[in-house]
Design a protein around this motif. Structure first.
Motif, mmCIF file in Angstrom:
data_model
loop_
_atom_site.group_PDB
_atom_site.id
_atom_site.type_symbol
_atom_site.label_atom_id
_atom_site.label_comp_id
_atom_site.label_asym_id
_atom_site.label_seq_id
_atom_site.Cartn_x
_atom_site.Cartn_y
_atom_site.Cartn_z
ATOM 1 N N GLY A 158 53.263 45.818 49.137
ATOM 2 C CA GLY A 158 52.287 45.115 48.310
ATOM 3 C C GLY A 158 50.906 45.123 48.937
ATOM 4 N N THR A 159 50.842 45.019 50.260
ATOM 5 C CA THR A 159 49.554 45.072 50.953
ATOM 6 C C THR A 159 48.899 46.435 50.776
ATOM 7 N N VAL A 160 49.703 47.489 50.870
ATOM 8 C CA VAL A 160 49.175 48.849 50.677
ATOM 9 C C VAL A 160 48.597 49.004 49.276
ATOM 10 N N LEU A 161 49.327 48.525 48.278
ATOM 11 C CA LEU A 161 48.848 48.653 46.905
ATOM 12 C C LEU A 161 47.555 47.866 46.688
ATOM 13 N N GLN A 162 47.480 46.665 47.231
ATOM 14 C CA GLN A 162 46.267 45.866 47.064
ATOM 15 C C GLN A 162 45.072 46.536 47.732
ATOM 16 N N ALA A 163 45.270 47.045 48.947
ATOM 17 C CA ALA A 163 44.178 47.732 49.645
ATOM 18 C C ALA A 163 43.758 48.974 48.870
ATOM 19 N N TRP A 164 44.717 49.692 48.334
ATOM 20 C CA TRP A 164 44.393 50.907 47.561
ATOM 21 C C TRP A 164 43.576 50.547 46.327
ATOM 22 N N GLN A 165 43.970 49.512 45.634
ATOM 23 C CA GLN A 165 43.259 49.130 44.413
ATOM 24 C C GLN A 165 41.830 48.664 44.719
ATOM 25 N N ARG A 166 41.671 47.895 45.783
ATOM 26 C CA ARG A 166 40.320 47.459 46.129
ATOM 27 C C ARG A 166 39.438 48.660 46.456
ATOM 28 N N ARG A 167 39.985 49.565 47.209
ATOM 29 C CA ARG A 167 39.209 50.765 47.571
ATOM 30 C C ARG A 167 38.939 51.622 46.339
ATOM 31 N N GLU B 165 58.877 40.943 38.724
ATOM 32 C CA GLU B 165 57.873 41.970 38.952
ATOM 33 C C GLU B 165 57.665 42.831 37.716
ATOM 34 N N ALA B 166 56.418 43.177 37.447
ATOM 35 C CA ALA B 166 56.111 44.092 36.358
ATOM 36 C C ALA B 166 56.514 45.512 36.737
ATOM 37 N N ALA B 167 56.692 46.347 35.713
ATOM 38 C CA ALA B 167 57.130 47.722 35.980
ATOM 39 C C ALA B 167 56.051 48.528 36.677
ATOM 40 N N TYR B 168 54.803 48.196 36.431
ATOM 41 C CA TYR B 168 53.701 48.932 37.048
ATOM 42 C C TYR B 168 52.465 48.055 37.054
ATOM 43 N N THR B 169 51.463 48.488 37.812
ATOM 44 C CA THR B 169 50.165 47.827 37.833
ATOM 45 C C THR B 169 49.112 48.799 37.332
ATOM 46 N N SER B 170 48.039 48.271 36.793
ATOM 47 C CA SER B 170 47.039 49.114 36.125
ATOM 48 C C SER B 170 45.708 49.091 36.853
ATOM 49 N N GLN B 171 45.084 50.254 36.871
ATOM 50 C CA GLN B 171 43.691 50.414 37.316
ATOM 51 C C GLN B 171 42.928 51.072 36.180
ATOM 52 N N MET B 172 41.757 50.560 35.882
ATOM 53 C CA MET B 172 41.021 51.056 34.717
ATOM 54 C C MET B 172 39.595 51.439 35.085
ATOM 55 N N LEU B 173 39.156 52.507 34.449
ATOM 56 C CA LEU B 173 37.766 52.961 34.543
ATOM 57 C C LEU B 173 37.178 52.973 33.139
ATOM 58 N N ALA C 278 34.821 49.506 36.924
ATOM 59 C CA ALA C 278 36.198 49.642 37.403
ATOM 60 C C ALA C 278 36.832 48.272 37.541
ATOM 61 N N PHE C 279 38.136 48.247 37.354
ATOM 62 C CA PHE C 279 38.870 46.987 37.425
ATOM 63 C C PHE C 279 40.328 47.294 37.730
ATOM 64 N N SER C 280 40.975 46.330 38.402
ATOM 65 C CA SER C 280 42.397 46.487 38.706
ATOM 66 C C SER C 280 43.051 45.115 38.676
ATOM 67 N N SER C 281 44.360 45.110 38.712
ATOM 68 C CA SER C 281 45.069 43.824 38.737
ATOM 69 C C SER C 281 44.750 43.057 40.009
ATOM 70 N N THR C 282 44.505 43.757 41.107
ATOM 71 C CA THR C 282 44.119 43.082 42.346
ATOM 72 C C THR C 282 42.736 42.462 42.219
#
Length: 1229
Positions: A342-351, A107-115, A370-374
């Motif tokens: 993991g499901t929570v994080l994916q839903a958060w990123q999509r939203r 697992e990576a240390a963190y996931t990224s969301q970008m604007l 906008a973009f995210s790892s998900t």
């Protein structure tokens, strides 16, 4: 050779010879090839006859077996992990990635969301308060999801504080890691969530938190000296409230903001120059290149304008989120698990992405991407999904084409139902092949689901057309029960050649060590193998059943109904002609009869003798003249028959229905192509195409960008395009492994860092900032506590009796200086003067109870330094000091991104605790994993990536010679290092495949000359396809490499049929080339059209990548194959083709009387000067079929009781090549 005139009646007194002439195989080296091929074709004949006898059983068992294999699709796994798809198998990158996972986990240390924010007008400046205000609006809107950002964001370096109140407040207030240009202003605090409550104060938030003022207020109530020093070291200062406000008229703009009182808007370009800081100026510096894109500067280097803004939000990993909320009251009733996290994080990123894209109105001057790892995972899943509509549409289109193409006006020749059944059979074979792949554990990917079903369909249907064409053109006199055997005998070699070459090509393509393409190649090879089995074993059963339908005179497709107009197939024997029972009303009749040839030595003429009373009407004129003059075969589909003296009404077909591709090839295409000037033109044009392609090959660039994969016109594609244009930055790390002594290799580690930092692609840190690596941070921290110790010692706060009065840092240095690094005797209290003592493992100084009881100062406190003059840490203190640094400087450790393994033990410092236990600091274990972080920039083209990778590898190799084991890590090395050896793999696979193709063709054709010509044409096709890719702007990556390698196998489909037809035909090279074209033009063209129809569905893909890299490339390949197989190869064969394998020779009986010399204009067959006197070589083709003796392994019909001149049906040994076949060209086995 002159064209022979029409044959006349035999002389009235002619007596047939006592013994028929015996054709002989030309002696020499061709005996063995003919015998071997005949033996192989004899096996195919036996196989076909066996299938026909048990066609129902074979069909049932075949469908049952293929259906059972197709069920394996239920266990298919679709792989979407980029690392699993694109990292070379067995490469050093793969080994390094495995090492990283062993030490740090998957697992990576963190996931990224970008604007990313860009202006709608090209080139407009975004460094304005209004543009940054819109950026803030989008960021706030995106982060307001059901789960608060503060709960799931990544927080690095949270310190451990003994004071419970401060610890709880820090836990709630500690800021998220958000890299944003808003951090240069007070408004950046609005993105930080969380709040804390203290009695008598409003809620504490980052928008109103002044840490310095808060510590002053809390100082009288709690001991916060350690926390204050921590904030001072991190250079937190006033945090956000000391920064200017974007909008100073904001009611919440703090009075401490520099522009609060003046109400003057800030100079955005000046504030952003050099980057921004998080809440810590020392450890959270966001470089300018991370925040701004499209930068313009004045001549002095000052920032003037920018065209893009970027903010990056970091979230926890699923495991971190699970651990953080495990046992929390907020998650106790939702079945909390790592998977749920993991499901929570994916839903958060999509939203997050959805809200960010909708944050600004349509009429806004700015646009948000906008973009995210998900989002990337979703793209890969969508890319890998099977489009049921496109698959169904492609197969329905193929069904319609096969049915329409094989339908005929004459029901006796119509094969529409066979075409439908063939396509459905191929579809089942494709499904069974994929099911077998799933059962073998070969993971599916986007290439499998998006391309392979259509490619396999097009390739598989080619052989269906070939067998169907051959089945309708059975030689005359073939018994009904041997029709399938005869069909396989004539076409089995071609089908085996093409299928084996396809499989070899795809297996060779598996040499490309990219997992996704290796899986695709193996799956394609297995699917082709299943297609081969279906075509050779099951489809002949379908043909046999259709033959039964035709024999029962039933309609095609609607086989329950009888056809209204029956056409009987009548074999006309010479005796029937002689009896005058021939049909009435037939304008042209060609009969297959037995002829005898005798060489008259005196006149050097060959006299052809026909049976008495047989009269043959000459066929119509032939466009090829003497080069192509032969019968259309035995009489079939007679439309009328005389019954007594009555004439029966007949059914006739439309004139247009008699036109076919074979007719076109015979009467239009072959006569034109085989003319001298046409050959010259073909050679010149193909030579020019080859030369142009060689130039185009120099234009092919390496690379495959993510923008090529994502569908154009989507929001995801817009983001990736903007990121590639403005923010081409990549986080990488220089990983140091175990296997060497870090403590004694510090100089080599510093040198390695210096070499890596000097690379062109590495983004240098600001001149005012120290390098951001753990070794620098560690050394600087030691120098800091050493300076504090020296100051405390000079001021007397630390003495030989105690360190309690010193500063926190001074006490830390005191405890470290007395360490020995020896596990048995960790402390050294050697004294100046009286007595010496060492602290053992079980107590304090010998006979004493702690350092306060020491009578004098240890000598090493004043002579020892934590960092020497060369900037190196004493090796004996290295691992002990590492434990202290990790525990005492969490912000520095987090900023360094060291990721130590094994992690150093926790140790809590308390300067008031002077017991032996607190003094014994556990040393960290020898490091096996650590890393230096870097940023790469300016990487736009693949050449830039390759240059950076080669430089990084060279730096690591140099360090390896100094004893330091290291390797670079990051996405550029994972996904671009393949280009270092991609062209080498490509050339290796092509060369091996061409050699394998030559061997396969030489073994099955038993003619290296022909195999060499085939390989030459295939090599030309590959070069030309590669060159056309350069003109089309298609870059070379693993996917085009696989297609280029597979093109050799696919090209065999267009060449081997023509080559085999040429090889097994008699006559001159022109004649044999024309015959080969006539027999193979229709099936090869139908195969090409079927392949194009199979590929046509790829054009409807939502992914431009599929269209450009698969549809376009494979379509060009199909067209090149068609041109080379039906235009270039016949020309080459007519010029450079091998000699015929068989010539007809006839030895006359001495008792036979010489017939009269032929009349003027009669047959003039010259005697071959290379043959004995009593032999003649026949090199022309007339309506007389000359039957050679059967080759070994060929099926022999029982001899007839007819007179010696009566025909004996002997099927030929080869497919388009039977000597007695009902084709217009004589052929050999």
């Amino acid at each position: 050779m002159a064209r022979p005139p029409p044959l006349q009646e035999l002389p009235p007194g002619y007596t047939p010879p006592a013994r028929a002439a015996s054709p002989q195989i030309l002696a020499g080296s061709l005996k063995a090839p003919l015998w071997l091929r005949a033996y192989f074709q004899g096996l195919l004949f036996s196989l076909g006859c066996g299938i026909q006898r048990h066609c129902g059983k074979v069909l049932f068992l075949g469908l049952l077996a293929f259906g059972a294999l197709a069920l394996g699709l239920r266990v298919a796994i679709i792989e979407t992990d980029l690392e699993q798809l694109w990292v070379e198998v067995g490469s050093r990158v793969s080994q390094e990635l495995q090492y990283t996972k062993e030490k740090l986990g998957d697992e990576a240390a963190y996931t990224s969301q970008m604007l990313i924010q860009t202006p709608r007008r090209e080139g407009e400046n975004v460094l304005t308060p209004e543009a940054l205000g819109l950026h803030l609006q989008a960021a706030l809107t995106a982060s307001k999801v059901s789960w608060d950002l503060n709960k799931i964001c990544y927080k690095s370096g949270i310190p451990l504080i003994e004071n419970g109140m401060i610890e709880r407040m820090i836990e709630k207030l500690f800021p998220c890691v958000i890299l944003t240009p808003l951090d240069c202003f007070w408004e950046g605090a609005k993105l930080q969530g969380g709040s804390a409550y203290l009695p008598g104060r409003p809620d504490i938030q980052w928008t109103n938190l002044d840490p310095e003022q808060l510590l002053e207020e809390l100082g009288p109530f709690a001991s916060l000296e350690g926390f204050r020093e921590l904030l001072d070291k991190a250079q937190v200062g006033q945090a956000y409230v000391g920064r200017p406000c974007l909008h100073p008229d904001d009611l919440h703009c703090p009075p401490s903001a520099p522009n609060h009182h003046g109400k003057q808007a800030p100079n955005v370009a000046q504030e952003l120059s050099g980057g921004c800081h998080g809440f810590s100026h020392k450890f959270m510096h966001w470089q300018e290149e991370l925040l701004l894109g499209g930068i313009s500067r004045d001549p002095r280097g000052q920032l003037l304008r920018a065209e893009a803004l970027q903010s990056t939000f970091l979230l926890m990993s699923p495991r971190q989120l699970y651990e953080h909320f495990r046992g929390d009251y907020q998650t106790h009733d939702i079945g909390w698990s790592e998977e749920r996290a993991g499901t929570v994080l994916q839903a958060w990123q999509r939203r997050f992405v959805q809200l960010a894209q909708e944050a600004l109105p349509q009429n806004s001057s700015q646009q948000i991407h906008a973009f995210s790892s998900t989002t990337l995972d979703d793209i890969l899943h969508a890319f890998s999904e099977v489009s049921a509509a496109r698959v169904a549409g492609g197969y329905l289109l193929m069904l319609a084409y096969a049915c329409v193409t094989m339908l005929r006006w004459d029901c006796a020749q119509s094969q529409g139902a066979v075409g439908l059944a063939g396509v459905l059979l191929v579809a089942l074979a494709v499904a069974s092949g994929l099911g077998l792949c799933a059962l073998l554990g070969i993971a599916f990917n986007a290439a499998t689901t998006q391309v392979l079903p259509f490619l396999a369909l097009g390739i598989g249907v080619d052989d269906i057309f070939l067998l169907a064409h051959a089945f309708t053109e059975a030689p005359p006199g073939t018994p009904l029960q041997e029709r399938t055997g005869e069909c396989l005998q004539r076409t089995g070699t071609s089908v085996a050649l093409t299928s084996i070459n396809h499989m070899v090509a795809f297996f060779m393509a598996a040499l490309v060590p990219i997992p996704a393409l290796r899986a695709f190649s193996l799956q394609a090879a297995i699917v082709v193998g299943c297609n081969f089995a279906a075509v050779m074993l099951v489809f002949p059963a379908v043909l046999s059943l259709d033959l039964h339908r035709r024999h029962c005179q039933r309609l095609d497709v609607l086989c329950c109904f009888s056809r209204p107009c029956s056409a009987r197939v009548i074999q006309i024997l010479p005796r029937e002609l002689g009896d005058g029972t021939g049909p009435v009303g037939i304008a042209h009749l060609t009969a297959t009869v037995q002829a005898f040839a005798r060489c008259e030595t005196s006149s050097q003429h060959v006299v052809t003798i026909l049976p008495p009373r047989a009269r043959l009407v000459p066929p119509p004129s032939d466009p090829l003249g003497s080069e192509l003059f032969s019968p259309g075969g035995s009489t079939r589909d007679l439309l009328g028959q005389e019954e007594g003296t009555r004439q029966k009404a007949t059914c006739s077909s439309l004139p247009c229905a008699r036109w076919s591709l074979a007719h076109f090839a015979r009467y239009q295409f072959a006569p034109w192509l085989l003319q001298a000037h046409s050959k010259a033109m073909v050679l010149v044009l193909f030579g020019a195409l080859l030369g142009l392609s060689l130039y185009g090959a120099t234009l092919v660039q390496d690379g495959l960008a993510l923008t090529d994969v994502v569908p154009r016109g989507t929001k995801e594609h817009a983001f990736l395009s903007a990121q590639l244009r403005y923010f081409s930055l990549y986080e990488v790390a220089l990983v140091t492994q175990g296997g060497f002594d870090y403590a004694h290799s510090q100089r080599a580690l510093f040198d390695l860092h210096q070499r890596f930092s000097s690379l062109k692609a590495v983004l240098p840190p600001p001149a005012t900032q120290a390098p951001r690596t753990w070794l620098h941070y560690y050394r600087n921290w030691l120098q800091g506590i050493q300076a504090a110790f020296d100051q405390d010692w000079a001021s007397g706060r630390i003495s030989h009796h105690s360190c309690r009065n010193g500063s926190e840092d001074g006490a830390l240095a005191y405890k470290l200086l007395i360490q020995t690094g020896d596990a048995q005797e960790p402390l050294d209290f050697s004294q100046v003067g009286s007595g010496a003592g060492r602290v053992g493992m079980q107590g304090g100084p010998l006979g004493l109870v702690g350092p306060d009881l020491q009578p004098s100062l240890p000598l090493q406190l004043t002579t020892r330094k934590l960092v020497d003059k060369e900037g190196l840490i004493p090796p004996e203190l290295f691992y002990v000091g590492l434990t202290m640094w990790v525990s005492s400087d969490p912000l520095g450790l987090a900023a360094s991104q060291a990721n130590f393994y094994p992690p150093p033990p926790e140790w809590l410092h308390d300067k008031y605790d002077t017991t032996g236990e607190n003094l014994r600091i556990p040393a960290a274990q020898p490091l096996e994993f650590a890393q230096f972080p870097f940023l790469l920039h300016g990487l736009q083209k693949t050449a830039d990536f390759v240059e950076a990778i080669e430089g990084a590898r060279a730096a690591c190799a140099e360090a390896g010679r100094a004893g330091v084991r290291a390797y670079p890590s990051g996405s550029p090395f994972l996904f671009w290092e393949q280009y270092l050896g991609l062209r080498r793999y490509f050339l290796l696979a092509i060369c091996i495949l061409l050699v394998c193709t030559f061997l396969v063709c030489a073994l099955l054709l038993l003619n290296p000359w022909t195999a060499g010509l085939i390989v030459l044409v295939l090599a030309m096709m590959t070069v030309e396809l590669f060159g056309i890719m350069g003109f089309l702007g298609i870059k070379l990556s693993a996917i085009p490499v696989v297609i280029l390698v597979a093109s050799v196998g696919i090209g065999v489909e267009f060449t081997v049929h023509v080559a085999l037809g040429f090889l097994t035909t008699q006559g001159s090279r022109n004649l044999r080339a024309a015959c080969a074209l006539e027999r193979t033009f229709a099936p090869v063209t139908d195969g090409a059209v079927s392949t194009l129809l199979g590929l046509l569905m790829l054009a409807g893909s939502n992914f431009d990548f599929i269209i450009r890299y698969f549809f376009v490339v494979l379509t060009v390949l199909t067209l090149l194959g068609l041109l080379h197989g039906l235009v270039l190869l016949p020309v080459l064969l007519s010029i450079l083709g091998p000699p015929p394998e068989v010539v007809q020779m006839y030895k006359e009986s001495p008792e036979v009387l010489s017939p009269p010399a032929p009349q003027e204009g009669g047959l003039r067959w010259g005697l071959s000067p290379t043959l004995p006197q009593s032999f003649a070589r026949v090199t022309t083709s007339v309506t007389v079929a000359l039957h050679p003796p059967p080759l070994p392994g060929a099926y022999i019909h029982p001899a007839s009781d007819e007179p010696p001149w009566s025909p004996v049906a002997t099927p030929a040994a080869s497919a388009p090549s039977s000597l007695s076949s009902r084709g217009p060209c004589p052929a050999t086995g």
